[in-house]
Design a protein around this motif. Structure first.
Motif, PDB file in Angstrom:
ATOM      1  N   ALA A 118       0.715  -1.159   0.004  1.00 27.29           N
ATOM      2  CA  ALA A 118      -0.034   0.081  -0.008  1.00 27.29           C
ATOM      3  C   ALA A 118       1.000   1.169   0.021  1.00 27.29           C
ATOM      4  O   ALA A 118       0.518   2.426  -0.734  1.00 27.29           O
ATOM      5  CB  ALA A 118      -0.917   0.029   1.070  1.00 27.29           C
ATOM      6  N   GLU A 119       1.824   1.206   0.765  1.00 29.43           N
ATOM      7  CA  GLU A 119       3.053   2.036   0.904  1.00 29.43           C
ATOM      8  C   GLU A 119       4.223   1.732   0.462  1.00 29.43           C
ATOM      9  O   GLU A 119       4.613   0.635   0.790  1.00 29.43           O
ATOM     10  CB  GLU A 119       3.123   3.062   2.191  1.00 29.43           C
ATOM     11  N   PRO A 120       4.932   2.432  -0.410  1.00 32.18           N
ATOM     12  CA  PRO A 120       6.270   1.981  -0.770  1.00 32.18           C
ATOM     13  C   PRO A 120       7.393   1.800   0.026  1.00 32.18           C
ATOM     14  O   PRO A 120       7.374   2.685   1.099  1.00 32.18           O
ATOM     15  CB  PRO A 120       6.555   3.065  -2.107  1.00 32.18           C
ATOM     16  N   ILE A 121       8.158   0.811  -0.058  1.00 30.39           N
ATOM     17  CA  ILE A 121       9.088   0.563   0.818  1.00 30.39           C
ATOM     18  C   ILE A 121      10.460   1.546   0.310  1.00 30.39           C
ATOM     19  O   ILE A 121      10.561   1.974  -1.086  1.00 30.39           O
ATOM     20  CB  ILE A 121       9.709  -0.704   0.918  1.00 30.39           C
ATOM     21  N   ILE A 122      11.280   2.070   1.176  1.00 27.05           N
ATOM     22  CA  ILE A 122      12.410   2.805   0.797  1.00 27.05           C
ATOM     23  C   ILE A 122      13.679   1.878   0.777  1.00 27.05           C
ATOM     24  O   ILE A 122      14.078   1.372   1.760  1.00 27.05           O
ATOM     25  CB  ILE A 122      12.747   3.880   1.975  1.00 27.05           C
ATOM     26  N   PRO A 123      14.252   1.560  -0.568  1.00 29.88           N
ATOM     27  CA  PRO A 123      15.312   0.506  -0.523  1.00 29.88           C
ATOM     28  C   PRO A 123      16.641   1.371  -0.711  1.00 29.88           C
ATOM     29  O   PRO A 123      16.818   1.964  -1.652  1.00 29.88           O
ATOM     30  CB  PRO A 123      15.041  -0.140  -1.788  1.00 29.88           C
ATOM     31  N   TYR A 124      17.222   1.306   0.377  1.00 29.45           N
ATOM     32  CA  TYR A 124      18.809   2.027   0.476  1.00 29.45           C
ATOM     33  C   TYR A 124      19.920   0.748   0.191  1.00 29.45           C
ATOM     34  O   TYR A 124      19.818  -0.249   0.577  1.00 29.45           O
ATOM     35  CB  TYR A 124      19.157   2.323   1.651  1.00 29.45           C
ATOM     36  N   VAL A 125      20.721   1.092  -0.961  1.00 33.14           N
ATOM     37  CA  VAL A 125      21.779   0.474  -1.121  1.00 33.14           C
ATOM     38  C   VAL A 125      23.041   1.285  -0.803  1.00 33.14           C
ATOM     39  O   VAL A 125      22.957   2.555  -0.945  1.00 33.14           O
ATOM     40  CB  VAL A 125      21.679   0.076  -2.860  1.00 33.14           C
ATOM     41  N   PHE A 126      24.025   0.515  -0.304  1.00 35.26           N
ATOM     42  CA  PHE A 126      25.194   0.939  -0.231  1.00 35.26           C
ATOM     43  C   PHE A 126      26.453  -0.026   0.012  1.00 35.26           C
ATOM     44  O   PHE A 126      26.370  -1.321  -0.093  1.00 35.26           O
ATOM     45  CB  PHE A 126      25.163   1.548   1.578  1.00 35.26           C
ATOM     46  N   LEU A 127      27.624   0.554  -0.142  1.00 37.60           N
ATOM     47  CA  LEU A 127      28.912  -0.233  -0.109  1.00 37.60           C
ATOM     48  C   LEU A 127      29.144  -0.910   1.302  1.00 37.60           C
ATOM     49  O   LEU A 127      29.011  -0.106   2.329  1.00 37.60           O
ATOM     50  CB  LEU A 127      30.023   0.310  -0.644  1.00 37.60           C
ATOM     51  N   SER A 128      29.308  -2.240   1.184  1.00 36.77           N
ATOM     52  CA  SER A 128      29.751  -2.781   2.575  1.00 36.77           C
ATOM     53  C   SER A 128      30.866  -3.920   2.277  1.00 36.77           C
ATOM     54  O   SER A 128      30.982  -4.340   1.035  1.00 36.77           O
ATOM     55  CB  SER A 128      28.577  -3.767   3.048  1.00 36.77           C
ATOM     56  N   ARG A 129      31.730  -4.049   3.488  1.00 33.42           N
ATOM     57  CA  ARG A 129      33.062  -4.696   3.248  1.00 33.42           C
ATOM     58  C   ARG A 129      33.886  -4.103   1.927  1.00 33.42           C
ATOM     59  O   ARG A 129      34.411  -4.682   1.084  1.00 33.42           O
ATOM     60  CB  ARG A 129      32.779  -6.124   3.114  1.00 33.42           C
ATOM     61  N   ALA A 130      33.627  -2.923   1.885  1.00 29.49           N
ATOM     62  CA  ALA A 130      34.605  -2.094   0.801  1.00 29.49           C
ATOM     63  C   ALA A 130      35.966  -1.864   1.183  1.00 29.49           C
ATOM     64  O   ALA A 130      36.263  -2.099   2.271  1.00 29.49           O
ATOM     65  CB  ALA A 130      33.898  -0.624   0.747  1.00 29.49           C
ATOM     66  N   ASP A 131      36.931  -1.860   0.226  1.00 30.05           N
ATOM     67  CA  ASP A 131      38.211  -1.794   0.371  1.00 30.05           C
ATOM     68  C   ASP A 131      38.347  -0.449   0.841  1.00 30.05           C
ATOM     69  O   ASP A 131      37.816   0.601   0.514  1.00 30.05           O
ATOM     70  CB  ASP A 131      38.889  -2.276  -1.192  1.00 30.05           C
ATOM     71  N   ILE A 132      39.377  -0.231   1.736  1.00 32.44           N
ATOM     72  CA  ILE A 132      40.055   0.958   2.287  1.00 32.44           C
ATOM     73  C   ILE A 132      40.230   2.050   1.159  1.00 32.44           C
ATOM     74  O   ILE A 132      39.565   3.093   1.080  1.00 32.44           O
ATOM     75  CB  ILE A 132      40.874   0.845   3.259  1.00 32.44           C
ATOM     76  N   LYS A 133      41.027   1.487   0.172  1.00 27.93           N
ATOM     77  CA  LYS A 133      41.166   2.280  -1.105  1.00 27.93           C
ATOM     78  C   LYS A 133      41.247   1.619  -2.261  1.00 27.93           C
ATOM     79  O   LYS A 133      41.940   0.357  -2.194  1.00 27.93           O
ATOM     80  CB  LYS A 133      42.698   3.040  -0.744  1.00 27.93           C
ATOM     81  N   SER A 134      40.144   1.707  -3.219  1.00 24.02           N
ATOM     82  CA  SER A 134      40.150   1.011  -4.392  1.00 24.02           C
ATOM     83  C   SER A 134      39.012   1.657  -5.355  1.00 24.02           C
ATOM     84  O   SER A 134      38.161   2.263  -5.010  1.00 24.02           O
ATOM     85  CB  SER A 134      39.550  -0.378  -4.040  1.00 24.02           C
ATOM     86  N   ALA A 135      39.638   1.607  -6.505  1.00 29.57           N
ATOM     87  CA  ALA A 135      38.891   2.107  -7.496  1.00 29.57           C
ATOM     88  C   ALA A 135      37.505   1.500  -7.770  1.00 29.57           C
ATOM     89  O   ALA A 135      36.345   2.096  -8.244  1.00 29.57           O
ATOM     90  CB  ALA A 135      39.636   2.140  -8.866  1.00 29.57           C
ATOM     91  N   ASP A 136      37.603   0.110  -7.395  1.00 33.41           N
ATOM     92  CA  ASP A 136      36.317  -0.600  -7.408  1.00 33.41           C
ATOM     93  C   ASP A 136      35.060   0.047  -6.539  1.00 33.41           C
ATOM     94  O   ASP A 136      33.840   0.018  -7.017  1.00 33.41           O
ATOM     95  CB  ASP A 136      36.632  -2.200  -6.930  1.00 33.41           C
ATOM     96  N   ASN A 137      35.225   0.672  -5.533  1.00 35.07           N
ATOM     97  CA  ASN A 137      34.353   1.187  -4.631  1.00 35.07           C
ATOM     98  C   ASN A 137      33.503   2.278  -5.392  1.00 35.07           C
ATOM     99  O   ASN A 137      32.512   2.348  -5.462  1.00 35.07           O
ATOM    100  CB  ASN A 137      35.033   2.038  -3.520  1.00 35.07           C
TER     101      ASN A 137
END
Length: 220
Positions: free
Chosen positions: A134-153
């Motif tokens: 009936a009401e939309p869910i708010i889907p948040y996506v985020f990076l997890s277990r990300a490399d400290i320094k990486s272009a992949d992030n």
């Protein structure tokens, strides 16, 4: 507010973040219910360690799986300020039940190409759930277990931000030993005697955004 942690791939730190969020909300003075909807029962194991370590978990834990999870959470919403649901790392009945009742879905992605490949399946599940709500869910996506320094992030973050069905939030959780070290004794990262301040800052940024960055009222 009901917050569900979801993924269709394991190994992204979903359960670790769910239990940290429950402990974080309790620290903020909220009455919290943690729902373990994962058959692996990681949240339950964490809570058992927590009870041994500090004696008082700070929140209430229940185990719920299957389609009945939706009905049970609906019944318990008036009793708590916030409900945090940890679901399994795959597309299950429990996960869809959690998505059908939650206000917010937290969807972590590791910054690896093979994790990003699952995005279309995630979008498909979100679309199907949105269609019956009936009401939309708010889907948040985020990076997890990300490399400290990486272009992949950066590359994965840019890719996630292109999808209209989900909301990318720029608060990455890095792959730090502090999370596993704390979880091993049933503690959140901010509860350690000598906490990793960078890890604490990361979860504070992410959790504050979820709690205060939208206009959803609590379940109380």
């Amino acid at each position: 507010m009901v917050i569900s942690f979801n993924s269709i791939k394991g190994g992204v730190g979903k359960s670790t973040l769910a239990v940290n969020f429950a402990a974080w909300l309790a620290k903020e003075g909220h009455d919290v219910l943690l729902v373990d909807g994962d058959e692996q029962e990681t949240a339950s194991d964490f809570t058992a360690w927590r009870e041994q370590t500090i004696g008082n978990t700070g929140y209430t834990l229940v185990n719920m799986t299957g389609a009945n999870l939706r009905k049970q959470v609906e019944q318990m919403k008036p009793k708590y300020d916030h409900i945090v649901i940890d679901t399994g790392g795959r597309d299950t009945t429990s996960q869809r039940a959690a998505l059908s009742v939650a206000d917010v879905s937290m969807i972590p992605f590791a910054p690896r190409s093979f994790d990003l490949w699952t995005i279309n399946k995630v979008i498909e599940v979100i679309d199907e759930v949105q269609a019956i709500r009936a009401e939309p869910i708010i889907p948040y996506v985020f990076l997890s277990r990300a490399d400290i320094k990486s272009a992949d992030n950066r590359e994965v973050a840019q890719a996630l931000a292109t999808y209209e069905q989900i909301t990318y939030v720029p608060y990455a959780i890095s792959n730090r030993k502090a999370f596993s070290n704390a979880a091993g004794v049933g503690l959140a990262v901010f509860e350690m005697v000598q906490p990793d301040l960078k890890a604490v800052a990361e979860i504070n940024a992410l959790f504050n955004h979820v709690l205060h960055g939208n206009h959803i009222t609590t379940g109380a």
